[in-house]
Design a protein around this motif. Structure first.
Motif, short mmCIF file in Angstrom:
data_model
loop_
_atom_site.label_atom_id
_atom_site.label_comp_id
_atom_site.label_asym_id
_atom_site.label_seq_id
_atom_site.Cartn_x
_atom_site.Cartn_y
_atom_site.Cartn_z
N GLU A 31 0.84 -1.20 0.00
CA GLU A 31 0.00 0.00 0.00
C GLU A 31 0.87 1.25 0.00
O GLU A 31 1.76 1.40 0.84
CB GLU A 31 -0.89 0.04 1.23
CG GLU A 31 -1.95 -1.02 1.26
CD GLU A 31 -2.88 -0.87 2.45
OE1 GLU A 31 -2.68 0.03 3.30
OE2 GLU A 31 -3.82 -1.68 2.54
N SER A 33 0.19 5.51 -0.30
CA SER A 33 -0.84 6.55 -0.36
C SER A 33 -0.17 7.91 -0.43
O SER A 33 1.01 8.06 -0.08
CB SER A 33 -1.75 6.47 0.86
OG SER A 33 -1.02 6.69 2.04
N TYR A 35 -1.14 12.31 0.24
CA TYR A 35 -2.07 13.19 0.92
C TYR A 35 -1.62 14.64 0.75
O TYR A 35 -0.43 14.96 0.90
CB TYR A 35 -2.09 12.81 2.41
CG TYR A 35 -3.01 13.63 3.27
CD1 TYR A 35 -4.37 13.35 3.32
CD2 TYR A 35 -2.52 14.68 4.04
CE1 TYR A 35 -5.23 14.10 4.13
CE2 TYR A 35 -3.37 15.43 4.84
CZ TYR A 35 -4.71 15.13 4.88
OH TYR A 35 -5.56 15.87 5.67
N GLU A 44 -6.39 12.92 -1.50
CA GLU A 44 -5.75 11.70 -1.02
C GLU A 44 -6.10 10.54 -1.94
O GLU A 44 -7.16 10.53 -2.57
CB GLU A 44 -6.14 11.39 0.42
CG GLU A 44 -7.62 11.27 0.66
CD GLU A 44 -7.95 11.15 2.14
OE1 GLU A 44 -7.13 10.63 2.91
OE2 GLU A 44 -9.04 11.57 2.53
N ALA A 45 -5.18 9.60 -2.03
CA ALA A 45 -5.39 8.43 -2.87
C ALA A 45 -4.59 7.26 -2.31
O ALA A 45 -3.60 7.45 -1.60
CB ALA A 45 -4.98 8.72 -4.31
N LEU A 46 -5.04 6.05 -2.66
CA LEU A 46 -4.41 4.83 -2.16
C LEU A 46 -4.19 3.86 -3.31
O LEU A 46 -5.08 3.63 -4.13
CB LEU A 46 -5.32 4.18 -1.11
CG LEU A 46 -4.87 2.83 -0.55
CD1 LEU A 46 -3.56 2.97 0.23
CD2 LEU A 46 -5.95 2.24 0.34
N ASN A 47 -2.99 3.30 -3.35
CA ASN A 47 -2.62 2.27 -4.31
C ASN A 47 -2.32 1.01 -3.50
O ASN A 47 -1.39 1.00 -2.69
CB ASN A 47 -1.39 2.71 -5.11
CG ASN A 47 -0.98 1.72 -6.18
OD1 ASN A 47 -1.14 0.52 -6.03
ND2 ASN A 47 -0.42 2.25 -7.26
N GLN A 48 -3.09 -0.06 -3.71
CA GLN A 48 -2.89 -1.30 -2.96
C GLN A 48 -2.28 -2.40 -3.83
O GLN A 48 -2.36 -3.57 -3.48
CB GLN A 48 -4.22 -1.78 -2.38
CG GLN A 48 -4.78 -0.82 -1.35
CD GLN A 48 -6.10 -1.29 -0.79
OE1 GLN A 48 -7.06 -1.51 -1.52
NE2 GLN A 48 -6.15 -1.44 0.53
N PHE A 70 -3.84 4.11 -8.36
CA PHE A 70 -4.25 4.97 -7.25
C PHE A 70 -5.75 5.19 -7.33
O PHE A 70 -6.29 5.56 -8.37
CB PHE A 70 -3.53 6.33 -7.30
CG PHE A 70 -2.15 6.29 -6.71
CD1 PHE A 70 -1.98 6.29 -5.33
CD2 PHE A 70 -1.04 6.24 -7.52
CE1 PHE A 70 -0.71 6.24 -4.78
CE2 PHE A 70 0.23 6.21 -6.99
CZ PHE A 70 0.40 6.20 -5.61
#
Length: 182
Positions: A31, A33, A35, A44-48, A70
């Motif tokens: 993960e 992220s 911000y 904000e974004a998240l890449n898993q 993302f």
């Protein structure tokens, strides 16, 4: 897609002389992220789906992710991020290649503060960076956590003047990954 990441990282380590007998830890589901918070907007974004490998013998580390992985809470923001800022079709990946400075024996369970010096490539631009974090060695593998900041202008990411007040000058980037022995 995961196979491409694994193959790319494996080739990287082969290029720098990694022997097959050395100990590699890896993941394709890390993960990462980012911000940015201003009075006008929080981004904000998240890449898993981030791939990473650590060679515990040489202390080399490599991380790679697809920019389009993302996920944003706001789909329109995600579209603008990929099309207008990151130009994801032209620059589909971001990478970090570096080496952990501290001499750490990952076979001994514990949590270690580490610093990795290396190069970060975003938007087709490669810059030297230092990333600080922690690695916890457990029976399940290596738990990696890190934080650093990125200045979009240093990676030639243009922010239109119309929205410049909605994005901070420095974007906070953080990551959490469990890397298992390969």
């Amino acid at each position: 897609m995961k196979t491409i990441v694994k193959l790319t990282l494996l080739i990287f380590f082969m290029e720098v002389g990694t022997a097959w007998t050395q100990t590699l830890y890896g993941t394709s589901s890390g993960e990462i992220s980012f911000y940015s918070d201003t009075p006008l907007e929080t981004i904000e974004a998240l890449n898993q789906k981030s791939g990473a490998i650590i060679n515990s013998d040489t202390r080399e580390v490599a991380v790679q992710m697809r920019i389009t992985d993302f996920i944003f809470p706001n789909k329109l923001m995600q579209e603008h991020f990929n099309e207008n800022y990151m130009e994801s079709e032209k620059y589909p990946t971001a990478t970090f290649k570096g080496k952990i400075k501290e001499q750490v024996d990952f076979t001994i369970p514990g949590t270690y503060s580490v610093t990795a010096d290396g190069v970060l490539t975003i938007h087709g631009v490669t810059k030297p960076v230092t990333v600080k974090g922690n690695i916890a060695s457990t029976e399940k593998g290596l738990k990696l956590e890190f934080k650093f900041q990125v200045r979009p202008e240093e990676f030639q990411i243009e922010v239109p003047s119309l929205v410049i007040t909605k994005i901070t000058e420095e974007i906070d980037v953080s990551g959490r990954m469990l890397l298992v022995k390969r």
